[in-house]
Structure formats: structure tokens, C-alpha cells
Scaffold this motif. Structure first.
Motif, short mmCIF file in Angstrom:
data_model
loop_
_atom_site.label_atom_id
_atom_site.label_comp_id
_atom_site.label_asym_id
_atom_site.label_seq_id
_atom_site.Cartn_x
_atom_site.Cartn_y
_atom_site.Cartn_z
N ALA A 191 0.89 -1.01 0.03
CA ALA A 191 0.02 0.06 0.06
C ALA A 191 0.76 1.07 -0.04
O ALA A 191 0.54 2.10 -0.52
CB ALA A 191 -1.07 -0.10 1.34
N LEU A 216 1.07 4.16 -2.64
CA LEU A 216 0.71 5.67 -2.50
C LEU A 216 1.81 6.27 -2.77
O LEU A 216 1.72 7.48 -3.42
CB LEU A 216 0.65 5.79 -0.92
CG LEU A 216 -0.96 5.34 -0.37
CD1 LEU A 216 -0.78 5.32 1.08
CD2 LEU A 216 -1.81 6.03 -1.07
N TYR A 275 -6.38 -2.28 -6.74
CA TYR A 275 -7.85 -2.32 -6.09
C TYR A 275 -8.14 -2.98 -4.90
O TYR A 275 -9.01 -2.89 -4.15
CB TYR A 275 -8.79 -2.65 -7.13
CG TYR A 275 -8.88 -1.59 -8.10
CD1 TYR A 275 -10.14 -0.59 -7.94
CD2 TYR A 275 -8.57 -1.72 -9.51
CE1 TYR A 275 -10.28 0.49 -8.82
CE2 TYR A 275 -9.04 -0.64 -10.78
CZ TYR A 275 -9.71 0.28 -10.10
OH TYR A 275 -9.94 1.43 -11.01
N ASP A 293 -6.00 -2.99 -2.36
CA ASP A 293 -5.60 -2.01 -1.43
C ASP A 293 -6.51 -0.82 -1.39
O ASP A 293 -7.11 -0.29 -0.38
CB ASP A 293 -4.16 -1.60 -1.42
CG ASP A 293 -3.33 -2.69 -0.92
OD1 ASP A 293 -3.85 -3.56 0.03
OD2 ASP A 293 -2.15 -2.59 -1.22
N PHE A 294 -6.83 -0.44 -2.41
CA PHE A 294 -7.67 0.75 -2.67
C PHE A 294 -8.74 0.62 -3.44
O PHE A 294 -8.55 0.64 -4.89
CB PHE A 294 -6.71 2.03 -3.32
CG PHE A 294 -5.42 2.25 -2.30
CD1 PHE A 294 -5.74 3.04 -1.01
CD2 PHE A 294 -4.24 1.72 -2.59
CE1 PHE A 294 -4.52 3.24 -0.19
CE2 PHE A 294 -3.17 1.99 -1.88
CZ PHE A 294 -3.33 2.86 -0.55
N SER A 344 -11.14 2.40 -4.85
CA SER A 344 -11.21 3.34 -5.86
C SER A 344 -10.26 4.56 -5.90
O SER A 344 -9.53 4.58 -5.05
CB SER A 344 -12.56 4.07 -5.68
OG SER A 344 -12.43 4.79 -4.40
N LYS A 345 -10.00 5.21 -6.98
CA LYS A 345 -9.26 6.18 -6.92
C LYS A 345 -9.38 7.16 -5.78
O LYS A 345 -8.45 7.71 -5.32
CB LYS A 345 -9.19 6.94 -8.28
CG LYS A 345 -7.97 7.82 -8.80
CD LYS A 345 -8.01 8.20 -10.04
CE LYS A 345 -7.94 9.81 -10.26
NZ LYS A 345 -8.09 10.56 -11.54
N ALA A 356 -10.48 6.27 -2.88
CA ALA A 356 -9.85 5.81 -1.75
C ALA A 356 -8.36 5.99 -1.59
O ALA A 356 -7.94 6.38 -0.27
CB ALA A 356 -10.18 4.49 -1.47
N LEU A 357 -7.87 5.90 -2.74
CA LEU A 357 -6.36 6.39 -2.69
C LEU A 357 -5.94 7.84 -2.45
O LEU A 357 -5.20 8.02 -1.47
CB LEU A 357 -5.84 6.05 -4.47
CG LEU A 357 -4.43 5.36 -4.42
CD1 LEU A 357 -4.56 4.60 -5.77
CD2 LEU A 357 -3.62 6.55 -4.36
N ASP A 408 -7.97 9.52 -0.63
CA ASP A 408 -8.37 9.68 0.84
C ASP A 408 -7.24 9.14 1.61
O ASP A 408 -6.70 10.02 2.68
CB ASP A 408 -9.16 8.47 1.20
CG ASP A 408 -10.52 9.02 2.05
OD1 ASP A 408 -10.40 10.36 2.46
OD2 ASP A 408 -11.18 8.05 2.58
N ALA A 409 -6.27 8.32 1.40
CA ALA A 409 -5.19 8.02 2.18
C ALA A 409 -4.09 8.85 1.78
O ALA A 409 -3.44 8.95 2.58
CB ALA A 409 -4.72 6.39 1.47
N PRO A 430 -4.31 4.72 8.06
CA PRO A 430 -4.14 3.84 7.12
C PRO A 430 -2.81 3.24 7.16
O PRO A 430 -1.73 3.61 8.16
CB PRO A 430 -4.37 4.61 5.81
CG PRO A 430 -4.16 6.18 6.27
CD PRO A 430 -4.28 6.37 7.81
#
Lengths: 232, 232
Positions: A10, A14, A46, A48-49, A51-52, A54-55, A57-58, A224
Motif C-alpha cells: 500500500a 501511495l 484495487y 488495497d484501494f 477506488s481512486k 480511496a487512494l 483519501d489515504a 491507514p
């Protein structure tokens, strides 16, 4: 059932996502490209995340936590009581030091705006309340004048923060210099208009109030996956 | 080829649309309902307003012009030089007196936010420039302190205005009282932090600067159809 390899993956995702977003902008960055750059399948991204978003967000949560940590360190290291205007300047310095946050605040793509709209009052309503409480504590600590209406003051600060998020998309890109000078100008107004400048103010109570606010923000954005060296 | 009946019809449509929006909210108001309430066909509504957005555009333009007119009247009537903080308070009073604008600023439906996003920098970029020019003129007139960075100050005011548009949708509905107290608190900050309070300041130059700003705003939102008594 923790899978020990996931946090590392992850983190790697990121890191690559951040680089791509900085290079091409959030809207032009695809999950497929992030997967390619990371050297894994799109399906693995996907995992780990989902959606885009969610990414994003992280990534933003990580930036907020880093910002909170930077401000916390300065509050903890300060010898004298830290006034609200100084806290503002610490946050500004941390913001300007974070390439991703700075890009979002100074580009006109409106990424932050739609992000904030998506989170809405469920996320930002409590922050306004924390801010009101924070100002009340600073007033009690003797740093903010007794006649300041803390709810009104918190609303001014909250509205300004909301405006910053939408500024570039509304009036065109703000340069980092302009962002800095505007936040500085507001910090000056706060210092002149609301602060006592009283050297006898309680540094302990102010520090406690600042740390509580930072802690609340930090806790709200969650935790996260991080590599061990990043959590220390 | 002016068709003399159209302005009247457009006004009637706008009046009914305004009532419906106030009663049910913008999102819940349909063009069909506006037509029904006005007693004309939907096609006839679309003849004057090609979309619901065009209708909102006309309603907001009318509100902005009424607001500009109210502020202009107070600037023109003032005996002493009108400081920036007073101009802010005049605008606040005018805003609170306009039921539709107040509803948009205090509801969490985000109507204003998406409206402003739709217009973007083409509309709001120039306003920021006008504001910078306005503050520079007030500084030259002796109302704003010589050491105030007018671009930074204009950015603070612009960012705050942008924040107000998005505030309710971001932190939850703001009550009119809270809106008032926040704008009042900012006006106080401006008065304390930026203004000279110099009685020898040039009232003429300040009035000229205020009227130029109001004129620019007014001209920008254009002149949609009005009934004769509304244009006087």
C-alpha cells in the motif's frame, strides 16, 4: 488475519500515486498507470484501494497526519506560550512543505474542493466545534481576549479554511507566495484583533488546548497502512 | 426587435421561481412547476430561460444588483468617509435582507457552491483584481494603513467570501445569526488590523473607490429584464 506484506505494498502504491499526481494532476492519473508504475496488476491496486478516491483519501490522510505531527512537534518544543496566530503560521509552514497539499491548494483543478464536498458536514462539522472549543480554551488560558466571541471567531477561521480549499478553482491558481501572504495576513489580523499578547498567559493550558485539537484532527483522519519508519 | 411583453413575462417567471425555490429549495424546483405556477407553458418558460441554470443566473444577478444598489445608496448617503469594515457591514445587512441570498448562504444544499464552480475564474478572477485595486485606493485615500499588503488583504477577503459560499455545505447549515456574527467578526478584525481610523482620510476618494467597485460588480452581472419600477 493480518497479511504483513500489504502495508508495504500500500505504501509503495501511495508513493507512486503521489508522484504521478504531482507530475500529471489527479484528474489525469489513472489507476492503471499507478499499477504500471508500481509494477503490479490493476487488480492488486484495487485490493488495497477500492477506488481512486480511496487512494486520494489515504494520500490526504497521510498529509494531514504529517502536518499535524509537524505542528505538534513545534508546539511541544516551544518555550513560551504558543498563540493562535503562531499555530496558524506553523500550519502554514507545514502546508507549504508538503508538495502534494501545496499542489492541491494552488492548482485550479478543484480536486480538494470535490474531495471536501464528498466528505461534507460529517467530517467538517465536528472540526468547527473543535475549533470553537479550542478558542474557548485559549481564551481561558489568557491568550485570547475575554471579549472575543469564540464561536464567531471559529466561524471566521473555518470559513477561511473552506475558502482556501476552493480558492484556486474559483479565482484561478494561487501562487504559493500568494497563499503564504494571505495566511500570514490573517495570522496578523488574529494577533492584532484577538490576542492578548499577555506574557503571563498559561503556556501549559495553551499547549494542552493545541495538542487536543491536533489529536482530534489526527484521530479523525484515521490510521491507514504505514511502513514502520513512517509511523515513528 | 424588442418584444415589449417579454420583460414582464420574464419578471413574472422570476418572481414565481423565487417563491418556489424559497419554499422547496432549488434542487426540488422544476421548470414544469415554475411554468404551472406562472400560468404559462413550459415551452414559454424555456423561451425566456433556456435552462434552470439560466433562471438561477437571472435570480442571482438580480440579487447582486439589489445588493449593490443598497450598498451604493448607503455609501452615497454617508457624511463621513466609509471605511472598508463599514462597507462590509453594509453588504452584510443587504445580504441578510435578501431572503433568497440568505437561504442560499445558510442552507446546506450547496446551490451557490455549484453555481460559483460553474462560473469559475472567468467571473471571480476579475473580482479579486478589483478588490486589490479597491484596497489600494482606500490605502491611498488614507483609510487603510500604508503598511498593509493590499494583494494579501484582498486575498484574505476573497478567500473568506469563497468560504462563505461553501460553508453550509461543508460544515452544515449556518444560521443567519452565525453568518452575521462571523462577518461582523471579520469586519472588526479589518477595522482593528488594517484601518487607520484617521478622521482626515479623504471621504471623496474613498467614496469614489467604493462606487467604482460596486459599479464593476454591477456591470459584470449584466442587466437582465426588469420591470420599470424595479430598475428605478
Amino acid at each position: 488475519m493480518p497479511r504483513p506484506t500489504i502495508p508495504d505494498r500500500a505504501n509503495t502504491i501511495l508513493r507512486h500515486a503521489r508522484e504521478l499526481i504531482l507530475a500529471k494532476g489527479y484528474d489525469n492519473t489513472t489507476m492503471a498507470e499507478i499499477a504500471r508504475r508500481t509494477g503490479i496488476s490493476k487488480g492488486a491496486v484495487y485490493l488495497d484501494f477500492p477506488s481512486k478516491e480511496a487512494l486520494l483519501d489515504a494520500l490526504l490522510a497521510r498529509s494531514v497526519r504529517a502536518l499535524a505531527a509537524a505542528v505538534r512537534a513545534r508546539v511541544e518544543a516551544a518555550a513560551a506560550p504558543v498563540p493562535l496566530s503562531a499555530l496558524y503560521r506553523y500550519a502554514l509552514e507545514a502546508l507549504l512543505a508538503d508538495e502534494l497539499m501545496l499542489a492541491f491548494y494552488t492548482s485550479d483543478a478543484g480536486v480538494l474542493g470535490s474531495y471536501v464536498r464528498g466528505k461534507g458536514p460529517a467530517r467538517y462539522g465536528p472540526r468547527m466545534d473543535w475549533l470553537t472549543g479550542h478558542l474557548a480554551e485559549l481564551r481561558d488560558a489568557g491568550l485570547i481576549r475575554a471579549d472575543v466571541d469564540v464561536e464567531a471567531a471559529a466561524t471566521v477561521l473555518g470559513v477561511f479554511a473552506i475558502g482556501l480549499v476552493h480558492a484556486s478553482a474559483t479565482v484561478g491558481p494561487l501562487s504559493p507566495d500568494r497563499l503564504r501572504s494571505a495566511i500570514d495576513a490573517l495570522a496578523d489580523l488574529i494577533a492584532t484583533g484577538w490576542e492578548t499578547g499577555d506574557p503571563a498567559a498559561s503556556g501549559d493550558r495553551a499547549r494542552h488546548a493545541h495538542l487536543r485539537l491536533i489529536e482530534a484532527l489526527d484521530r479523525q483522519v484515521g490510521s491507514p497502512p504505514e511502513t514502520p519508519e513512517e509511523t515513528t
